[in-house]
Design a protein around this motif. Structure first.
Motif, short mmCIF file in Angstrom:
data_model
loop_
_atom_site.label_atom_id
_atom_site.label_comp_id
_atom_site.label_asym_id
_atom_site.label_seq_id
_atom_site.Cartn_x
_atom_site.Cartn_y
_atom_site.Cartn_z
N LEU A 5 0.82 -1.21 0.00
CA LEU A 5 0.00 0.00 0.00
C LEU A 5 0.86 1.26 0.00
CD1 LEU A 5 -2.75 -1.16 2.51
CD2 LEU A 5 -2.92 -1.04 0.04
N VAL A 6 1.79 1.30 0.93
CA VAL A 6 2.77 2.40 1.02
C VAL A 6 4.04 1.75 1.58
CG1 VAL A 6 1.06 4.25 1.39
CG2 VAL A 6 1.98 3.03 3.36
N PRO A 7 5.17 2.45 1.57
CA PRO A 7 6.37 1.81 2.11
C PRO A 7 6.16 1.30 3.54
CG PRO A 7 6.94 3.83 0.96
CD PRO A 7 5.44 3.78 1.00
N GLY A 8 6.38 0.00 3.73
CA GLY A 8 6.28 -0.59 5.07
C GLY A 8 4.88 -1.02 5.49
N VAL A 43 -11.82 8.70 13.29
CA VAL A 43 -10.47 9.26 13.17
C VAL A 43 -9.47 8.11 12.98
CG1 VAL A 43 -8.77 10.82 14.18
CG2 VAL A 43 -11.18 11.03 14.83
N ALA A 44 -8.75 8.15 11.87
CA ALA A 44 -7.78 7.08 11.59
C ALA A 44 -6.40 7.67 11.44
CB ALA A 44 -8.17 6.35 10.30
N GLY A 45 -5.44 7.08 12.11
CA GLY A 45 -4.05 7.53 11.99
C GLY A 45 -3.21 6.41 11.42
N GLY A 46 -2.47 6.69 10.34
CA GLY A 46 -1.57 5.70 9.74
C GLY A 46 -2.27 4.42 9.36
N LEU A 56 -8.61 11.40 8.31
CA LEU A 56 -7.53 10.45 8.00
C LEU A 56 -6.20 11.19 8.07
CD1 LEU A 56 -6.40 7.78 6.78
CD2 LEU A 56 -7.00 8.68 4.52
N GLY A 57 -5.30 10.70 8.90
CA GLY A 57 -4.02 11.39 9.06
C GLY A 57 -2.84 10.47 8.87
N ALA A 58 -1.75 11.04 8.36
CA ALA A 58 -0.48 10.30 8.24
C ALA A 58 0.65 11.31 8.40
CB ALA A 58 -0.39 9.61 6.88
N ARG A 59 1.85 10.77 8.58
CA ARG A 59 2.98 11.69 8.75
C ARG A 59 3.24 12.48 7.46
NH1 ARG A 59 5.65 7.33 10.95
NH2 ARG A 59 7.13 7.32 9.24
N SER A 60 3.03 11.79 6.32
CA SER A 60 3.37 12.43 5.06
C SER A 60 2.54 11.81 3.94
CB SER A 60 4.87 12.19 4.87
OG SER A 60 5.25 12.31 3.58
N LYS A 61 2.47 12.48 2.78
CA LYS A 61 1.64 12.01 1.67
C LYS A 61 1.98 10.57 1.27
CE LYS A 61 0.43 13.00 -3.08
NZ LYS A 61 0.79 13.66 -4.32
N ASP A 62 3.27 10.23 1.27
CA ASP A 62 3.65 8.89 0.79
C ASP A 62 3.30 7.79 1.80
OD1 ASP A 62 5.53 9.56 2.63
OD2 ASP A 62 7.28 9.04 1.42
N LEU A 63 2.73 8.15 2.95
CA LEU A 63 2.31 7.12 3.92
C LEU A 63 0.78 7.03 4.03
CD1 LEU A 63 4.99 7.78 6.68
CD2 LEU A 63 4.91 5.87 5.06
N LEU A 64 0.09 7.77 3.18
CA LEU A 64 -1.38 7.76 3.20
C LEU A 64 -1.91 6.66 2.31
CD1 LEU A 64 -2.67 11.40 2.71
CD2 LEU A 64 -3.30 9.87 4.58
N ILE A 111 -11.80 14.46 5.88
CA ILE A 111 -10.74 15.47 6.06
C ILE A 111 -9.42 14.71 6.12
CG2 ILE A 111 -9.82 17.26 7.60
CD1 ILE A 111 -12.81 17.36 8.76
N VAL A 112 -8.45 15.13 5.31
CA VAL A 112 -7.15 14.46 5.30
C VAL A 112 -6.10 15.40 5.87
CG1 VAL A 112 -5.42 13.29 3.88
CG2 VAL A 112 -7.84 13.14 3.26
N THR A 113 -5.26 14.87 6.74
CA THR A 113 -4.17 15.68 7.29
C THR A 113 -2.83 14.96 7.10
OG1 THR A 113 -4.17 14.71 9.52
CG2 THR A 113 -5.68 16.54 9.16
N THR A 114 -1.79 15.73 6.91
CA THR A 114 -0.44 15.15 6.99
C THR A 114 0.39 16.04 7.93
OG1 THR A 114 0.18 16.36 4.96
CG2 THR A 114 -0.36 14.03 4.71
N ASP A 115 1.22 15.40 8.72
CA ASP A 115 2.03 16.16 9.70
C ASP A 115 2.89 17.21 9.00
OD1 ASP A 115 0.96 14.20 11.25
OD2 ASP A 115 2.85 13.50 12.12
N ASP A 116 3.43 16.83 7.82
CA ASP A 116 4.37 17.73 7.15
C ASP A 116 3.71 18.61 6.08
OD1 ASP A 116 3.84 15.93 5.16
OD2 ASP A 116 5.88 15.17 4.96
N GLY A 117 2.40 18.47 5.91
CA GLY A 117 1.70 19.33 4.96
C GLY A 117 1.88 18.95 3.50
N THR A 118 2.39 17.74 3.22
CA THR A 118 2.61 17.34 1.82
C THR A 118 1.31 16.97 1.12
OG1 THR A 118 3.24 15.19 2.73
CG2 THR A 118 5.03 16.60 1.94
N TYR A 119 0.22 16.80 1.87
CA TYR A 119 -1.09 16.51 1.27
C TYR A 119 -2.17 16.88 2.29
CZ TYR A 119 -4.65 13.96 -1.38
OH TYR A 119 -5.75 13.64 -2.12
N GLY A 120 -3.32 17.33 1.78
CA GLY A 120 -4.41 17.69 2.69
C GLY A 120 -4.00 18.86 3.56
#
Ligand code: FES
Length: 287
Positions: free
Chosen positions: A10-13, A104-107, A131-139, A153-162
């Motif tokens: 799905l995503v790395p790891g 609310v879903a994280g990772g 839906l939240g993840a650290r970064s776009k490539d982990l969503l 609503i989508v969030t990323t910690d680093d702002g790369t998406y959502g």
């Protein structure tokens, strides 16, 4: 043996397996999990059921590589088989008509929350998902969650998406906006579930979390998954995994999750040094 019918990275790891397990597929309900053992000497690991197909006799699991067993699991391909696939275990999620439910879903929590949101929507609830993840490539599974939600609503910690930031920010804004929220369900890293619970406690909104302590037998016999909820000892595998987030002793959960960190690190290093360099490179390329 339980054959892997489909494998998806799905995503790395984080990987998805669709496993042939007709007896599990027949009884699976949202919120339940399976205990998996790769081979007869393998460690038992609990993995949440992300989906199932009763007619086709398959169960979908999504897992993140966090240690030796999940890294070994990630090396398996479609066509290969897992020795044990026991379930469905745990109490199903409470599905009812509550009104408006915020999921609310994280990772990796996106996987277990999707069938819960789907069932709640079918029961007539309005679903707002975050839906939240650290970064776009982990969503992952943004589309799946959108399909079972009235709003996403989508969030990323680093702002790369959502929107940039963590899931508790839109959650707090929703609660402050005057939107009538009848229930919150939070699934993801324990720290995320703790802070979702602290946020909703300010507004008195019932909050359900899915706890992920270390498990061994998954049937209430070993006591390994002991948690404290409302001052009472509970076993997450048979009394949960869902509990009232406002009642959970989070510090005890964090401490118990860390008990075997040294042994886990040692096991992973031993396994890494024992495997053939080509296998190691292959695993790295896939994750
Ligand atoms: S995993 Fe053994 S009692 Fe829950």
């Amino acid at each position: 043996m339980y054959k892997i019918l489909l494998r998806e990275d799905l995503v790395p790891g984080i990987h998805l397996f669709q496993v042939a397990a007709p007896a599990v597929a027949k009884k699976a309900q949202p919120g339940q999990f399976v205990v998996v053992r790769i081979d007869e000497k393998g460690e038992r690991v609990p993995l949440t059921i992300a989906d199932w197909d009763e007619g086709g006799g398959s169960v979908t699991i999504v897992f993140m590589e966090v240690g030796t067993t999940t890294a070994r699991l990630a090396l398996l391909e479609a066509g290969e088989a897992i020795a044990d696939f026991v379930g469905p275990l745990g109490l199903p999620a409470h599905i009812d008509k509550f009104g408006t439910v915020v999921c609310v879903a994280g990772g990796v929590g996106a996987a277990p929350i999707a069938p819960i949101a789907r069932a709640l929507r079918r029961a007539g609830n309005k679903i707002i998902s975050i839906l939240g993840a650290r970064s776009k490539d982990l969503l992952f599974w943004e589309d799946k969650l959108r399909n079972v939600s009235d709003q996403l609503i989508v969030t990323t910690d680093d702002g790369t998406y959502g929107r940039k930031g963590v899931v508790t920010e839109p959650l707090k804004e929703l609660l402050e906006s005057g939107e009538k929220v009848d229930r919150v369900i939070a699934i993801g890293p324990a720290i995320m579930m703790k802070f979702c619970s602290l946020t909703t406690a300010l507004f008195g909104v019932k909050t359900i979390v899915s706890l992920n302590p270390i498990m061994v037998d998954g049937t209430g016999m070993c006591g390994c998954c002991r948690v404290s909820v409302g001052g009472e000892t509970k076993f997450a595998c048979v009394d949960g995994p869902d509990f009232d987030g406002h009642q959970v002793d989070w510090d005890l959960l964090f401490a118990r999750q860390r008990i075997y960190l040294d042994e886990e690190k040692c096991s992973f290093e031993q396994w890494q040094s024992s495997i053939h360099p080509e296998v190691k490179a292959y695993g790295k390329a896939k994750s």
